[in-house]
Design a protein around this motif. Structure first.
Motif, mmCIF file in Angstrom:
data_model
loop_
_atom_site.group_PDB
_atom_site.id
_atom_site.type_symbol
_atom_site.label_atom_id
_atom_site.label_comp_id
_atom_site.label_asym_id
_atom_site.label_seq_id
_atom_site.Cartn_x
_atom_site.Cartn_y
_atom_site.Cartn_z
ATOM 1 N N GLN A 135 -6.328 0.346 -6.279
ATOM 2 C CA GLN A 135 -7.785 0.299 -6.131
ATOM 3 C C GLN A 135 -8.311 -1.119 -5.943
ATOM 4 O OE1 GLN A 135 -9.219 2.203 -9.702
ATOM 5 N NE2 GLN A 135 -8.974 4.262 -8.852
ATOM 6 N N HIS A 136 -7.599 -2.096 -6.516
ATOM 7 C CA HIS A 136 -8.084 -3.474 -6.483
ATOM 8 C C HIS A 136 -6.938 -4.403 -6.108
ATOM 9 C CE1 HIS A 136 -11.626 -1.980 -8.629
ATOM 10 N NE2 HIS A 136 -10.766 -1.311 -9.365
ATOM 11 N N LEU A 137 -7.195 -5.216 -5.102
ATOM 12 C CA LEU A 137 -6.173 -6.146 -4.610
ATOM 13 C C LEU A 137 -6.766 -7.546 -4.535
ATOM 14 C CD1 LEU A 137 -3.421 -6.836 -3.316
ATOM 15 C CD2 LEU A 137 -4.408 -6.190 -1.104
ATOM 16 N N GLN A 138 -6.050 -8.503 -5.122
ATOM 17 C CA GLN A 138 -6.420 -9.914 -5.020
ATOM 18 C C GLN A 138 -5.222 -10.669 -4.467
ATOM 19 O OE1 GLN A 138 -8.250 -11.703 -8.496
ATOM 20 N NE2 GLN A 138 -7.352 -13.688 -8.020
ATOM 21 N N ILE B 68 -7.695 -7.784 7.401
ATOM 22 C CA ILE B 68 -8.873 -7.092 7.923
ATOM 23 C C ILE B 68 -8.459 -5.858 8.727
ATOM 24 C CG2 ILE B 68 -10.893 -7.300 9.406
ATOM 25 C CD1 ILE B 68 -11.026 -8.853 6.759
ATOM 26 N N GLN B 69 -7.409 -5.976 9.487
ATOM 27 C CA GLN B 69 -6.927 -4.829 10.267
ATOM 28 C C GLN B 69 -6.507 -3.687 9.349
ATOM 29 O OE1 GLN B 69 -3.807 -6.354 12.760
ATOM 30 N NE2 GLN B 69 -5.197 -7.493 14.105
ATOM 31 N N LEU B 70 -5.867 -4.029 8.230
ATOM 32 C CA LEU B 70 -5.489 -2.998 7.275
ATOM 33 C C LEU B 70 -6.718 -2.318 6.677
ATOM 34 C CD1 LEU B 70 -2.536 -4.650 5.301
ATOM 35 C CD2 LEU B 70 -2.427 -2.555 6.651
ATOM 36 N N LEU B 71 -7.738 -3.088 6.380
ATOM 37 C CA LEU B 71 -8.953 -2.539 5.786
ATOM 38 C C LEU B 71 -9.666 -1.590 6.731
ATOM 39 C CD1 LEU B 71 -10.517 -5.636 3.971
ATOM 40 C CD2 LEU B 71 -9.115 -3.827 3.000
ATOM 41 N N LEU B 72 -9.634 -1.887 8.015
ATOM 42 C CA LEU B 72 -10.378 -1.108 9.001
ATOM 43 C C LEU B 72 -9.595 0.083 9.534
ATOM 44 C CD1 LEU B 72 -12.030 -4.003 11.036
ATOM 45 C CD2 LEU B 72 -13.100 -2.498 9.357
ATOM 46 N N ASP B 73 -8.342 0.201 9.149
ATOM 47 C CA ASP B 73 -7.523 1.307 9.636
ATOM 48 C C ASP B 73 -7.851 2.570 8.831
ATOM 49 O OD1 ASP B 73 -5.671 3.007 10.667
ATOM 50 O OD2 ASP B 73 -3.908 1.855 10.043
ATOM 51 N N THR B 74 -8.773 3.372 9.345
ATOM 52 C CA THR B 74 -9.218 4.572 8.636
ATOM 53 C C THR B 74 -8.157 5.664 8.605
ATOM 54 O OG1 THR B 74 -10.214 5.373 10.683
ATOM 55 C CG2 THR B 74 -11.635 4.142 9.170
ATOM 56 N N ASN C 206 -5.051 5.092 7.860
ATOM 57 C CA ASN C 206 -4.008 4.685 6.915
ATOM 58 C C ASN C 206 -4.288 5.326 5.553
ATOM 59 O OD1 ASN C 206 -2.121 3.449 5.315
ATOM 60 N ND2 ASN C 206 -2.578 1.375 6.001
ATOM 61 N N GLN C 207 -3.535 6.377 5.229
ATOM 62 C CA GLN C 207 -3.724 7.089 3.974
ATOM 63 C C GLN C 207 -3.334 6.255 2.766
ATOM 64 O OE1 GLN C 207 -5.181 10.145 3.604
ATOM 65 N NE2 GLN C 207 -5.638 9.846 5.777
ATOM 66 N N ASN C 208 -2.539 5.233 3.006
ATOM 67 C CA ASN C 208 -2.068 4.411 1.892
ATOM 68 C C ASN C 208 -3.139 3.468 1.361
ATOM 69 O OD1 ASN C 208 0.742 5.338 1.911
ATOM 70 N ND2 ASN C 208 0.898 4.267 3.862
ATOM 71 N N THR C 209 -4.207 3.255 2.089
ATOM 72 C CA THR C 209 -5.283 2.377 1.623
ATOM 73 C C THR C 209 -6.539 3.152 1.256
ATOM 74 O OG1 THR C 209 -6.090 2.027 3.884
ATOM 75 C CG2 THR C 209 -4.432 0.479 3.050
ATOM 76 N N CYS C 210 -6.443 4.477 1.192
ATOM 77 C CA CYS C 210 -7.647 5.283 0.995
ATOM 78 C C CYS C 210 -8.272 5.089 -0.382
ATOM 79 C CB CYS C 210 -7.352 6.757 1.244
ATOM 80 S SG CYS C 210 -6.149 7.479 0.101
ATOM 81 N N HIS C 211 -7.477 4.653 -1.382
ATOM 82 C CA HIS C 211 -8.019 4.470 -2.733
ATOM 83 C C HIS C 211 -8.531 3.049 -2.968
ATOM 84 C CE1 HIS C 211 -6.652 8.414 -4.051
ATOM 85 N NE2 HIS C 211 -5.447 8.145 -3.568
ATOM 86 N N PHE D 20 0.818 -1.205 0.000
ATOM 87 C CA PHE D 20 0.000 0.000 0.000
ATOM 88 C C PHE D 20 0.857 1.263 0.000
ATOM 89 C CE2 PHE D 20 -2.795 -3.204 1.968
ATOM 90 C CZ PHE D 20 -3.826 -3.156 1.047
ATOM 91 N N ILE D 21 2.073 1.165 0.520
ATOM 92 C CA ILE D 21 2.997 2.292 0.456
ATOM 93 C C ILE D 21 3.590 2.404 -0.944
ATOM 94 C CG2 ILE D 21 5.137 3.272 1.389
ATOM 95 C CD1 ILE D 21 4.560 1.827 3.999
ATOM 96 N N LEU D 22 3.937 1.255 -1.519
ATOM 97 C CA LEU D 22 4.544 1.251 -2.850
ATOM 98 C C LEU D 22 3.554 1.628 -3.941
ATOM 99 C CD1 LEU D 22 6.832 -1.897 -2.743
ATOM 100 C CD2 LEU D 22 7.561 0.443 -3.164
ATOM 101 N N TYR D 23 2.285 1.233 -3.778
ATOM 102 C CA TYR D 23 1.271 1.486 -4.797
ATOM 103 C C TYR D 23 0.211 2.410 -4.218
ATOM 104 C CZ TYR D 23 3.513 -2.876 -6.235
ATOM 105 O OH TYR D 23 4.432 -3.831 -6.549
#
Length: 604
Positions: free
Chosen positions: A531-534, A547-553, A555-560, A524-527
């Motif tokens: 928008q889409h992760l599998q 799940i912890q990464l998804l719920l970390d509001t 975390n600016q690196n997962t905002c997209h 998430f830092i590198l990209y």
């Protein structure tokens, strides 16, 4: 000229291929200079129509809908046809788009592509009201939703193109085909269905389909496509598999009368040449372009000469690709005497030339016999030639596959329009600079949009170096990723990683295995535009980290991040585990969750 322009606009890939034009228009609308904005607004409507015709309608909506009243009215009341692609839209943005554009303009939609399985469950689209719909693409649709959609589109007067792929097995497949064959305006149909059962008693009463181009890409009983031919008398091209269940019925099939069918693509599996003769004699005698693929048992020059001379008098293109099963390095998987017979005057006079190649893996070889001039082939695998190679430019190929370093070094081909590159599992990178030099010799690195690493012997640092010279990659697939133990501590200070993080535009990432998974947050830092992760998950502890990464509001690196797919090998076990997590209810507030077979899907 007008027809040509409109034809281009019907292609989603072309729309995204003009990314530069789209970005320039967006820059104009967001520019601080009032002079630039007024200059664009002063353009004639006809010119704006032409510009918009090359941009995805959702991007037009994002850029112009809230700009001013003139452009909002322009979008809502213009004659511009609407092309909807639901692939890259979050829940919130889709709801707005649906409210502002889709629902009030449902009668203006010409092309609709739905790849998001959640949209089917929300019943966001009323297909029966899309009276101007020309092209419908349904990907990842569940069978229970498919039958309802087919009922809704049954009365659409202009629907000429239909593409469907399902996520699960389809029961009563014949009823699905009957619904499709009853679409009165359909001309093109591509079906990738998972068939669970098949009844050979497939009968209509005086019903015929207007379909002219049919692709059946299913795992189906071979008798099925043969039965269907009675109901598509206007068929001009057909692509399908003929599997080992094929048995030519002991009746006269000449009543099929496929006089319009001139292009045929067949994948053969354990079908005798005798049955092939009967098939070409009774069903496909007017074929002009023939693509054949299968096992090396079909490398028989004399039998193909007999079939072509006796049953295919109009044949112009004979394109073959036969591949052996893996064999030991000291084995000869191809009958070289048969290969030599394909160099007789019969083949030379028709301009049909062939070669056989070797694809070497670590423990085995695969031998390939194929046409040297593949007719409009979209995918090309680079193999080691058994004879002297020659220089040639391929215009039709968009996907290049490379098995190992030697194959790349010896390749003299050039792939002018390639947009996808795959490194197979035995590819080893010892010197990145030499690899880049060789790649530049066979294709344009800056033209690539998709990059796939199946190779096992590659470090994360090597991948980053290759990605830095392929700056337009939007989709990345990684088979196995091994992190060095110091990646975590040195990441922030690593100039290579920082440079890549600041410049790449990767939006789609698929990962098979990560060692260790605790480094997932590095992606998430590198990209930052991801928008889409599998990702394939091995154990339940890894799921909890995700799940912890998804719920970390915070975390600016997962905002997209819009969608996530967790692939497992334990079916319902993981869905049950996720539902028992203490923060599961919190997850449902932000994300929609769906379980299909071995996959867990999340949509925000």
């Amino acid at each position: 000229m007008e027809h040509e322009k409109r034809h281009k606009s019907d292609d989603f890939s072309n729309s995204y291929g003009t990314e530069k034009m789209k970005q320039d228009v967006v820059i104009i609308t967001k520019c601080n200079s009032n002079e630039n904005i007024s200059s664009f607004e002063n353009l004639a409507n006809e010119i704006i129509y032409e510009i918009f015709n090359y941009i995805d309608f959702y991007h037009i909506y994002q850029s112009f809908y809230n700009l001013n009243d003139r452009f909002r009215s322009f979008l809502l009341r213009s004659i511009l046809s609407i092309k909807i692609n639901s692939n890259f839209i979050s829940q919130k943005n889709f709801d707005c788009y649906n409210r502002d554009i889709i629902i009030p303009n449902i009668h203006r939609i010409h092309i609709l592509r739905v790849t998001n399985y959640f949209i089917f469950t929300t019943q966001a689209f009323i297909f029966s009201q899309m009276t101007s719909l020309r092209t419908l693409i349904l990907e990842n649709i569940e069978p229970k939703s498919l039958k309802n959609v087919l009922e809704q589109i049954s009365s659409l007067p202009f629907l000429y193109s239909l593409t469907i792929s399902t996520t699960d097995g389809v029961h009563d497949i014949n009823s699905v085909y009957k619904q499709i064959f009853r679409l009165s305006s359909l001309r093109y149909c591509k079906l990738s269905l998972i068939t669970l059962d098949f009844d050979t008693n497939f009968l209509f009463v005086n019903e015929y389909s207007p379909i002219e181009h049919l692709i059946i890409d299913d795992e189906i009983h071979i008798q099925q496509p043969i039965n269907y031919l009675s109901y598509v008398p206007h068929l001009r091209s057909l692509s399908t598999d003929l599997g080992d269940l094929f048995h030519f019925p002991p009746v006269n099939w000449s009543h099929l009368n496929m006089k319009n069918l001139t292009q045929l693509s067949l994948k053969l599996d354990n079908i005798t040449f005798h049955n092939l003769e009967l098939m070409f004699l009774n069903i496909f005698p007017f074929v002009e372009v023939l693509h054949i693929s299968g096992k090396v048992i079909y490398i028989n020059a004399k039998l193909w000469e007999h079939i072509i001379s006796s049953f295919l008098p109009r044949l112009r293109i004979f394109d073959v690709f036969f591949q052996s099963l893996p064999c030991r390095h000291d084995e000869r998987c191809i009958d070289e005497q048969q290969v030599h017979l394909f160099k007789s005057s019969f083949w030379i006079e028709r301009g049909w030339f062939f070669e056989y190649l070797i694809h070497s893996e670590e423990n085995y070889d695969q031998w390939i016999f194929c046409s040297t001039n593949p007719y409009r082939r979209k995918t090309y695998s680079i193999y080691i030639p058994t004879e002297e190679d020659y220089q040639k430019c391929y215009h039709s190929v968009d996907h290049v596959q490379i098995g190992n370093r030697t194959q790349l070094e010896k390749c003299l081909k050039y792939f002018l329009n390639a947009t996808e590159l795959t490194f197979e599992k035995d590819f080893v990178i010892n010197d990145e600079n030499l690899i880049i030099t060789d790649l530049n010799r066979i294709l344009r690195l800056t033209k690539l949009k998709t990059l796939v690493f199946k190779c096992h012997y590659i470090s994360f640092e090597q991948i980053i170096k290759l990605l830095l010279v392929t700056s337009n990659i939007q989709t990345l697939t990684l088979e196995k990723i091994h992190f060095n133990k110091n990646n975590n501590t040195n990441f922030q200070d690593n100039e290579l990683f920082q440079s890549f993080s600041n410049t790449n535009i990767i939006r789609n990432l698929m990962i098979r295995e990560i060692f260790p998974l605790v480094n997932t947050y590095l992606f998430f830092i590198l990209y930052p535009h991801l928008q889409h992760l599998q990702i394939e998950i091995i154990d339940t502890e890894n799921i909890e980290l995700i799940i912890q990464l998804l719920l970390d509001t915070n975390n600016q690196n997962t905002c997209h991040l819009i969608s996530l797919c967790l692939h497992t090998n334990r079916s319902d076990a993981y869905s049950d585990y996720i539902e028992l997590l203490p923060n599961y209810k919190e997850l449902l507030v932000q994300w929609k969750v769906k379980h299909i077979l071995f996959d867990m899907y999340f949509w925000k």
